[in-house]
Write an enzyme that holds these catalytic residues in place. Structure first.
Site, PDB file in Angstrom:
ATOM      1  N   TRP A   1     105.388-119.773  65.691  1.00 45.30           N
ATOM      2  CA  TRP A   1     104.051-119.767  66.265  1.00 45.30           C
ATOM      3  C   TRP A   1     103.789-118.543  67.137  1.00 45.30           C
ATOM      4  O   TRP A   1     102.652-118.188  67.401  1.00 45.30           O
ATOM      5  CB  TRP A   1     103.846-121.030  67.104  1.00 45.30           C
ATOM      6  CG  TRP A   1     103.389-122.195  66.310  1.00 45.30           C
ATOM      7  CD1 TRP A   1     104.006-122.738  65.210  1.00 45.30           C
ATOM      8  CD2 TRP A   1     102.220-122.980  66.533  1.00 45.30           C
ATOM      9  NE1 TRP A   1     103.296-123.812  64.752  1.00 45.30           N
ATOM     10  CE2 TRP A   1     102.201-123.998  65.547  1.00 45.30           C
ATOM     11  CE3 TRP A   1     101.210-122.948  67.482  1.00 45.30           C
ATOM     12  CZ2 TRP A   1     101.186-124.955  65.484  1.00 45.30           C
ATOM     13  CZ3 TRP A   1     100.206-123.900  67.419  1.00 45.30           C
ATOM     14  CH2 TRP A   1     100.193-124.890  66.427  1.00 45.30           C
TER      15      TRP A   1
ATOM     16  N   TYR B   1     109.343-116.600  60.764  1.00 47.35           N
ATOM     17  CA  TYR B   1     108.472-117.758  60.877  1.00 47.35           C
ATOM     18  C   TYR B   1     108.423-118.256  62.322  1.00 47.35           C
ATOM     19  O   TYR B   1     109.443-118.336  62.991  1.00 47.35           O
ATOM     20  CB  TYR B   1     108.966-118.878  59.967  1.00 47.35           C
ATOM     21  CG  TYR B   1     108.141-120.129  60.064  1.00 47.35           C
ATOM     22  CD1 TYR B   1     106.962-120.244  59.343  1.00 47.35           C
ATOM     23  CD2 TYR B   1     108.514-121.170  60.893  1.00 47.35           C
ATOM     24  CE1 TYR B   1     106.182-121.390  59.439  1.00 47.35           C
ATOM     25  CE2 TYR B   1     107.751-122.318  60.996  1.00 47.35           C
ATOM     26  CZ  TYR B   1     106.574-122.417  60.271  1.00 47.35           C
ATOM     27  OH  TYR B   1     105.807-123.551  60.385  1.00 47.35           O
TER      28      TYR B   1
END
Length: 774
Positions: free
Chosen positions: A110, A108
């Site tokens: 960005w 997980y």
């Protein structure tokens, strides 16, 4: 000058003698972010990972060796050929001995901007070519909403970035009530790259056009002063109670829109029984809500009446979901909007987090932008994203999620690319305990953050300034040709090339690459997008013309978007994707789950951290908000973020009265602590935070003290050493970081070693030479 794009904006890169010397802002952006400039002084300094690295104990003794020394051991630099062979052999071993479900690659985070070089997507494609992996579902940003909202309005992702535009708000809204505020610092960022920041100009234009703003938040600066917003400070974790109290006022005074509720909703009568106390004997009136929220009951009544007589937009910050029972604020808020009867009207209804990112409320054309195909994952096991420590610590245990019951797999390998779990996750001491369980942890990283230091094998990846890509997103109207400004630093490779090299060792190169180079794939992604856009009547320039010109902008749509306008116009022809086709104030589906911590209608639950009572004693409520000077933990070591610290520590905002009671002055180094951990921060004494609340931005790189000499869990100021690792409820199992109580005191222990931004020992104990070559 090369043009590049990042999550925080588009920039021109300045280079001299092959080194990055600066970034300047894109001329199209009238409100640029400074965050991106933080990379200039760290892209090739000592914090850069210069070549493939293997933790010494793991290299000498094999998988599973001395996992307690993760974060302590020195690293050994190896060649790419060695690294590829070692990783390939370990993947083969784990798959053969334990199956693909023993590989956890939720990964997980960005990652970087750019449509092709998206690290998690590349990782998932690679592992799917090998048979799959255990995945994670949902996000740390708004997991509770991702699960509850589809039960209420049919979808979440279809609406979160397709909300009523700021243009409609500007032209038609009269009252904008922001639960959690409209924090412009959060609007600095946009996933995948952005061309122009629009949040500040949008809210200022709305204010100029007569829209009145109310910010409901413990922090006054969650709304800019320029719009003269009324500030309603409420106790953290009490948002659902306030919304329910407002609902009661509307119902009790006959201000609710019964016709809207009858035509467009189901289950209001059951909720009304809850409001009036027919279910539990407790009337959920303004006095009840005020006692929970620390807000005057008459002010609650006045707010409800004002909402009812105005064209009102309700905005719910994503942060509202990151608390115990975080499903409830969005459900209660949507119910409140339904009672007002303005859903589907221009400038009215509700929005899911204006300025949470730059893309919310953006007035743009939404094109069918192609993404890198990831193939099929043959493994069915998964976890809710915030349950990683539970999975690692308790393999085989069962867990509830959205009506189902599942079992945690036994993970032997973690493979992470494009994120930092030591930023996102809660109770980092607990995560560290789980982190010692797998045999092997592999990470792709470009700098020595906590993930890299706690990995066994590190494969150094490039930054977006060292590779060519395309910034194109369905959530932004700028397409940017991202050009490599400098050559890869040290021995870094892009993620695609890293995976291609490993796949070649495993006989899976063609399955991964399909015979295409990185440039081939980027042309393919653009051409597929161009063709799909043409079918919708939008002509894009050719790929070659786009690369030559560097960027282009899509024209805005002819009319302002209004969420649910079609549904309001004809709910039979345009039903919602709920079982009833309507807004479900009462969910028969959730009722069937029979959960004790998520009722089938909006409900107030006392947070566990309150110990059964809103009276929290002397403890203060800690909120970890999004930082101003970085994105999550990205570029925490860069100059922009470093300049925002106090004596090297992450700042903590403390109310003036709370500070005076503890003899804390502005600039003091203070210790925050509870039974989960402790950290040091630099005090900012402020009247903009309500009494009883502390604010520490997330993202300070985790800096533990392995020796235990200081007695601190983190020297640097990472608030997640304090936050509880508990699920929002059985329904979503999302993170509940904002349900956190702490104490704070002035630190008298003297200066402590600060190593968060320093590299570990390499090979013989020397610090890594940033000028080293392969």
């Amino acid at each position: 000058m090369s043009l590049t794009s990042a999550h925080w904006g588009t920039y021109h890169a300045h280079v001299k003698d092959g080194r990055l010397t600066g970034l300047s802002h894109f001329a199209e952006d009238s409100d640029p972010s400074e965050i991106g400039k933080g990379i200039v002084d760290v892209i090739d300094n000592e914090s850069r990972i210069m070549g493939p690295m293997i933790r010494k104990s793991w290299l000498e003794s094999g998988p599973g060796s001395h996992p307690e020394r993760r974060g302590i051991d020195p690293f050994v630099r190896v060649s790419w050929d060695q690294a590829n062979q070692i990783v390939a052999a370990e993947l083969d071993r784990v798959i053969a001995a334990h199956g693909n479900e023993a590989i956890y690659a939720g990964s997980y985070g960005w990652a970087s901007a750019g449509r092709f070089h998206h690290a998690p997507g590349q990782l998932h494609r690679f592992l799917n070519a090998l048979g799959g992996y255990t995945k994670s579902v949902n996000t740390y940003s708004f997991a509770a909403a991702e699960v509850i909202v589809p039960h209420v309005i049919g979808h979440f992702r279809n609406y979160i970035y397709n909300q009523t535009s700021w243009t409609s708000v500007r032209d038609h809204c009269q009252l904008f009530v922001a639960f959690g505020g409209v924090a412009l610092k959060n609007g600095q960022i946009g996933q995948g790259g952005l061309g122009r920041h629009i949040q500040k100009e949008s809210i200022l234009e709305a204010h100029k056009n007569g829209v009145e703003f109310i910010s409901v938040s413990p922090l006054r600066s969650d709304m800019i002063d320029d719009v003269d917003a009324a500030w309603l400070s409420i106790r953290p974790n009490s948002d659902a109670a306030l919304m329910i109290g407002l609902c009661h006022v509307l119902f009790d005074e006959g201000l609710h829109d019964r016709a809207f509720l009858d035509r467009y909703c189901v289950g209001f009568d059951q909720f009304a029984d809850y409001l009036t106390g027919a279910i539990d004997g407790i009337v959920k009136d303004a006095a009840w809500a005020g006692a929970i929220c620390a807000m005057d009951a008459e002010a609650i009544k006045a707010l409800a009446r004002r909402m009812a007589k105005s064209r009102t937009m309700l905005s719910f910050s994503w942060s509202l979901t990151r608390q115990a029972h975080g499903e409830q604020p969005f459900w209660a808020g949507i119910t409140l909007a339904a009672m007002l009867g303005q859903i589907g009207l221009p400038g009215g209804g509700f929005g899911l987090g204006y300025s949470a990112v730059n893309t919310v409320g953006n007035h743009i054309q939404r094109l069918p932008v192609a993404a890198m195909p990831q193939g099929k994952n043959d493994v069915k096991t998964f976890i809710p994203v915030a349950r990683i420590a539970d999975m690692l610590l308790h393999p085989g245990d069962e867990f509830d999620y959205d009506g189902g019951r599942y079992r945690y797999p036994d993970i032997k390998m973690i493979y992470w690319a494009g994120g930092n779990p030591f930023h996102h996750h809660q109770d980092l001491t607990r995560l560290l305990a789980g982190w010692r369980k797998p045999d092997t942890i592999i990470a792709h990283e470009w700098c020595w953050n906590a993930l890299a230091k706690h990995a066994d094998i590190i494969l150094p990846c490039t930054t977006s300034l060292e590779r060519t890509d395309i910034a194109m997103s369905p959530m932004d109207n700028y397409f940017v040709s991202m050009q490599a400004a400098i050559a890869p630093v040290g021995d870094a490779r892009d993620d695609y090339e890293i995976f291609r090299g490993i796949a070649a060792k495993m006989g899976a190169e063609n399955a991964f690459t399909e015979g295409r180079s990185a440039e081939d794939w980027q042309r393919w992604l653009y051409d597929v997008t161009k063709q799909a856009s043409a079918e919708q009547g939008h002509e894009l320039p050719s790929y070659d013309a786009f690369r030559k010109d560097g960027w282009f902008k899509l024209p805005p749509p002819a009319t302002a978007h209004v969420m649910f306008a079609d549904f309001r116009a004809d709910p039979v022809a345009n039903p919602l994707a709920t079982p009833s086709g309507k807004i479900e104030i009462f969910s028969q589906t959730i009722a069937g789950f029979d959960y004790d911590d998520c009722a089938p209608h909006p409900c107030w639950f006392v947070p566990p951290e309150w110990l059964g009572s809103p009276d929290r004693g002397s403890r203060l409520h800690l909120l970890g908000n999004q930082p101003t000077a970085r994105l999550h933990s990205q570029l925490d070591h860069g100059s922009i973020s470093r300049d925002a610290k106090i004596a090297g520590h992450e700042p903590v905002k403390i109310n003036r009265q709370d500070a005076a009671e503890r003899a804390i002055e502005n600039g003091d180094i203070v210790r925050l602590y509870n039974d989960r951990g402790s950290c040091l921060c630099g005090a900012i004494v402020s009247d903009e935070v309500m009494q009883g609340v502390l604010i520490v931005s997330t993202g300070a790189w985790f800096d533990p003290d392995p020796s235990g000499a200081s007695g601190l869990s983190c020297h640097h100021g990472n608030p997640n050493v304090l936050t509880p690792d508990l699920g929002t409820s059985k329904l979503a199992q999302g993170p509940a970081a904002h349900s956190c109580l702490v104490e704070v005191e002035k630190w008298n222990g003297g200066a402590v070693a600060m190593t968060a931004h320093k590299p570990p020992l390499i090979e013989d104990g020397r610090r890594q030479d940033s000028k080293a070559t392969s």
